[in-house]
Design an enzyme around this catalytic site. Structure first.
Site, mmCIF file in Angstrom:
data_model
loop_
_atom_site.group_PDB
_atom_site.id
_atom_site.type_symbol
_atom_site.label_atom_id
_atom_site.label_comp_id
_atom_site.label_asym_id
_atom_site.label_seq_id
_atom_site.Cartn_x
_atom_site.Cartn_y
_atom_site.Cartn_z
ATOM 1 N N CYS A 84 0.840 -1.193 0.000
ATOM 2 C CA CYS A 84 0.000 0.000 0.000
ATOM 3 C C CYS A 84 0.876 1.244 0.000
ATOM 4 O O CYS A 84 1.862 1.332 0.745
ATOM 5 C CB CYS A 84 -0.927 -0.021 1.216
ATOM 6 S SG CYS A 84 -1.957 1.449 1.386
ATOM 7 N N CYS B 72 -1.569 23.746 12.315
ATOM 8 C CA CYS B 72 -0.884 25.016 12.086
ATOM 9 C C CYS B 72 -1.881 26.078 11.613
ATOM 10 O O CYS B 72 -3.089 25.848 11.541
ATOM 11 C CB CYS B 72 0.229 24.834 11.055
ATOM 12 S SG CYS B 72 -0.351 24.316 9.433
ATOM 13 N N CYS C 191 -4.716 32.095 6.117
ATOM 14 C CA CYS C 191 -4.060 32.031 7.416
ATOM 15 C C CYS C 191 -5.108 32.159 8.516
ATOM 16 O O CYS C 191 -5.911 33.101 8.521
ATOM 17 C CB CYS C 191 -3.016 33.143 7.545
ATOM 18 S SG CYS C 191 -2.182 33.200 9.146
#
Length: 542
Positions: A263, A436, A449
């Protein structure tokens, strides 16, 4: 029932005539073979009277004046005169269950041995020299009957054959054409004819299968059993026909053969069906997790999980590898993406409603009420224009002002981050749980952002959103408390790059041109000097 005569020959002795009744209409007792071709060991009828000094039976003798009452050879109600005569040496018991046949045989043997010891004592039959005594055996047939083979004197080299037929009941099998029907096997010489019972399911006999059954012959002889078994079952592909997913291929096709591959996601060797788009190996578990995550994000066009492949997965492949709940969501998103602006789903039950505009000129009082929609499924009243619950007496513009509370809550800082951030393109609020600051909107796929809410931009030589001195940088990365100074510094750097870059390019081009011109004159002179030096060295050597 009619009666018929049967004659049993017992090794050259006097013939005995017995009366028998046919057990089943249309199935008479098969005649016994006569002549030298059917020679068999001499057998005696179980009901024969003793001659000479012995009783002529292998079971021992009791008082000859009080003969033992004959056992019933058939169902209750049969008389001795009506019981079918059996060949000498064979006794037929009542019908038995084939599944419990061994247990019934053992119980019946114990009862008969106990009765023999009680009536006949411990007398045993002795075999004359040159002959051996055949042990008493039993052979069971599939029709529920048991054949008692009584011990009998016979030469040791004699061979005995017992032919029986076993029928297997078929169910729901199609009849074969006349050209494919099999003919029953021919009976060997000396064997009684085989009578096949009428079949209600199929009119053709089953294929023949002969199996050696030496374990049934305790005396070293051979017992041949001819089995008429059912034909082989049909294979599933021939019954089902063409597979319903034959055109899918890949992971969504259950008929594609499995191959042990590694895989590309979990790096494990598993039986894997290659993907239909790029033929890469992705196991079923990883593909299901990936598709479920994409559906939870509201994606309709799902890309291939392989990064090198830029194609979208087929709808059939996606649906095949989703759970029932995720499949319902995916189909809902598909319908939502295919409709036009005149069709919207209900905010509560997701029932689609098409708004039809009327030809009359709306008045100010009726301009907003015409968008009032009541869902026929859940009876929820909502506004078609702003796709929100119905706001009586308040227009859509004023109702949207209520979003200020939401924006205020989203701008509040909790646990070091905003409660939510609005997408710069589609204006929906997104809340981050972990990760993040680089976010991707699930509605319009816009990269922005989470900290400042600006789009992610980058340009070579000018930096990207993570650069401190780039004009595309995040405002919280460089002088967040002094925005004017930050703008001045970043602007100066950008202007310097704009003006200095061309100067550097021009200077580089000029220096390059000068180097080329100098090279055109210097390189030939260098070659001549080098050649002259070689000549001078060779002259001094000679």
């Amino acid at each position: 029932m009619g009666e018929e005569q049967s004659t049993v020959s017992g090794g050259g002795g006097p013939q005995e005539s017995q009366t028998l009744a046919s057990g089943t209409a249309g199935h008479p007792e098969p005649p016994r073979p006569q002549g030298d071709s059917a020679r068999a060991p001499p057998l005696r009828a179980a009901s024969a009277e003793p001659s000479g000094g012995g009783c002529g039976s292998d079971w021992g003798c009791a008082d000859t004046s009080a003969p033992e009452p004959a056992r019933s050879l058939g169902p209750p109600g049969w008389s001795k005169s009506r019981a079918p005569a059996q060949p000498a040496g064979l006794a037929l018991t009542g019908p038995l269950n084939p599944q419990t046949l061994p247990l019934q045989l053992e119980l019946e043997e114990e009862e008969e041995e106990a009765g023999d010891r009680k009536e006949g004592g411990d007398e045993q039959q002795e075999a004359p020299p040159g002959e051996e005594l055949e042990p008493r055996t039993r052979v069971g047939a599939a029709d529920g009957l048991v054949l008692d083979v009584l011990g009998q004197r016979r030469p040791s080299l004699a061979k005995r054959q017992v032919f029986c037929s076993v029928y297997c009941v078929e169910s729901d099998l199609p009849e074969a054409p006349a050209s494919e029907q099999l003919s029953p096997p021919a009976s060997p010489p000396g064997a009684p004819p085989v009578l096949n019972p009428p079949s209600t399911r199929s009119s053709f006999p089953s294929p023949r299968l002969s199996l050696p059954t030496d374990s049934l012959s305790p005396d070293g002889g051979s017992i041949e059993l001819e089995f008429y078994l059912a034909p082989e079952p049909f294979s599933m592909p021939s019954l089902l026909g063409a597979p319903p997913y034959s055109g899918l291929g890949g992971v969504g096709d259950p008929y594609v053969p499995l191959m042990v591959l590694m895989c590309r996601v979990c790096l494990e060797d598993k039986p894997i069906k290659p993907l239909p788009c790029c033929k890469k190996a992705v196991c079923e578990e990883c593909l299901k997790v990936y598709l479920s995550a994409q559906v939870q994000l509201g994606q309709v066009e799902i890309k291939c999980p392989i990064t090198e492949c830029f194609e979208f997965l087929e709808e059939t492949t996606v649906v095949y590898n989703l759970t029932h709940e995720d499949s319902i969501k995916y189909k809902y998103f598909l319908e939502l993406g295919r409709i036009d602006s005149s069709t919207k789903p209900c905010p509560q039950c997701k029932h689609f409603t098409t708004f039809k505009k009327k030809g009359h000129i709306p008045t100010p009082s009726r301009s907003e009420s015409k968008y009032k929609i009541q869902c026929p499924t859940c009876q929820f009243v909502w506004c078609f224009k702003c796709h929100s619950p119905w706001h009586e007496g308040v227009n859509c513009k004023e109702y949207k002002k209520g979003d200020k509370l939401l924006r205020h809550w989203a701008s509040e800082i909790e646990h070091g981050q905003r409660n939510a951030q609005k997408c710069p393109k589609c204006k929906i609020h997104i809340q981050r749980t972990e990760g993040c600051d680089h976010m991707t909107c699930s509605q319009c796929n816009t990269n922005f952002c989470y900290r400042c809410g600006e789009r992610y931009r980058q340009l070579r030589f000018f930096g990207d959103h993570t650069s401190n001195l780039s004009i595309f940088g995040c405002k919280y990365r460089y002088l967040p408390e002094r925005p004017h100074l930050r703008r001045l510094v970043r602007g100066s750097v950008c202007a310097g790059k704009l003006f200095i870059a061309p100067l550097i390019m021009v200077l580089g081009l000029a220096l390059g041109a000068i180097a080329v011109v100098i090279g055109l004159f210097v390189f030939p002179i260098y070659c001549l000097c080098k050649k002259q030096r070689k000549r001078s060295r060779t002259g001094m050597h000679w």
